[in-house]
Design a protein around this motif. Structure first.
Motif: not given
Length: 315
Positions: A119-131, A173-185
């Motif tokens: 119900t919030g405005t959280g929007v997924l951005g770039a995601s990648a395997v960091q490690n 976490f666990r070698g991955v990174q996920v970017t979020l923008n906006g405001q999740p509820a």
């Protein structure tokens, strides 16, 4: 195919602009539907003999047909081989399952998605395997226990990590990174799972469905943005897949060209040998043969005489 997919990607990027109206989304959905029909026509391409080139061994069956969720595949996973030289065969095509259906979702390694009930405005951005060494290929949920607090849990609901949420910053976490923008509820959730295979027709259908849903609130706009971002990632994977298929075709063509060059050289040598036999001057050949026999006989006699010369005969 790549031209159609690139056009589809441009349309998804255009639709992801917050200034596009509902009418604009409807128009883009109509264009995406046309591209889907064009891709279906390409997937059902026939050669000069009327055989479907993407049907595998089932060359007489129409391989693809549109369904509510994308398209069904009536071919098989066979790949015909053609002999191009002694002991050497090469594939004469690729089945439609490889080209159109076995396309990884997300970034090709894992897929991040928003829960349908957010119900919030959280929007997924770039995601990648960091490690890569730390990534275990598991399934995780990023849950928001408060507007500015998140926790990451694995598939067994074991807490992996937690932290304070800041819009635009990545969650690692666990070698991955996920970017979020906006405001999740509070109560919103985002899933991170290993990439799976998805048909390009399903990707297009999901895009069309998302565009036809409409936006009335900031939450529905965020849901649309997440769907469009997911579609763009999947289209990128489809473009990468078609590029890989083209690369394998190029390698086969190079093999055929090389073998053609070798065969041409062998043919020239055979023609030269045949010509020398067919145009033989028998009188000259007999004279040359007699001369060689005489020379050979003299050489053998000389060898016999010299072989018997040893110091022991004079002792």
């Amino acid at each position: 195919m790549q031209t159609e997919l690139q056009t589809l990607r441009d349309l998804a990027l255009q639709a992801n602009n917050g200034s596009v109206s509902s009418e604009g989304h409807t128009a883009i959905a109509a264009q995406a539907t046309q591209i889907q029909n064009s891709l279906l026509s390409l997937a059902n391409t026939q050669d000069g003999n009327g055989e479907y080139i993407f049907g595998g061994f089932f060359t007489t069956n129409r391989p693809f047909a549109l369904t509510a969720s994308g398209a069904s595949y009536a071919g098989d996973q066979g790949q015909r081989q053609v002999q191009v030289a002694a002991g050497q065969t090469i594939a004469d095509g690729d089945n439609g399952n490889i080209v159109f259906n076995q396309i990884k979702t997300g970034n090709g390694t894992f897929d991040a998605s928003a829960a349908a009930g957010n119900t919030g405005t959280g929007v997924l951005g770039a995601s990648a395997v960091q490690n890569p060494a730390a990534y275990d290929g598991g399934t995780y949920a990023v849950n928001f226990t408060a507007a500015n607090t998140y926790e990451v849990r694995d598939s067994a609901n074991v807490l992996v990590t937690s932290g304070t949420y800041i819009s635009g910053q990545s969650i690692a976490f666990r070698g991955v990174q996920v970017t979020l923008n906006g405001q999740p509820a509070t109560g919103d959730s985002f899933a991170v799972a290993p990439s799976s295979n998805q048909s390009i027709f399903t990707t297009v259908q999901n895009l069309v469905t998302a565009l036809q849903t409409g936006t009335g609130t900031s939450a529905t706009q965020a849901k649309l943005n997440n769907s469009l971002g997911n579609a763009i990632n999947n289209i990128d994977q489809a473009l990468a897949q078609t590029s890989n298929v083209r690369a394998t075709i190029g390698a086969r063509l190079n093999t055929i060209t090389t073998q053609q060059s070798v065969s041409s050289s062998q043919q020239i040598q055979l023609k030269a040998s045949i010509s020398s036999l067919q145009s033989l001057d028998y009188a000259s050949a007999i004279t040359a043969l007699d001369l060689q026999n005489t020379t050979l006989s003299a050489s053998m006699q000389a060898y016999t005489l010299t072989q018997g010369l040893t110091l022991f005969k004079y002792l």
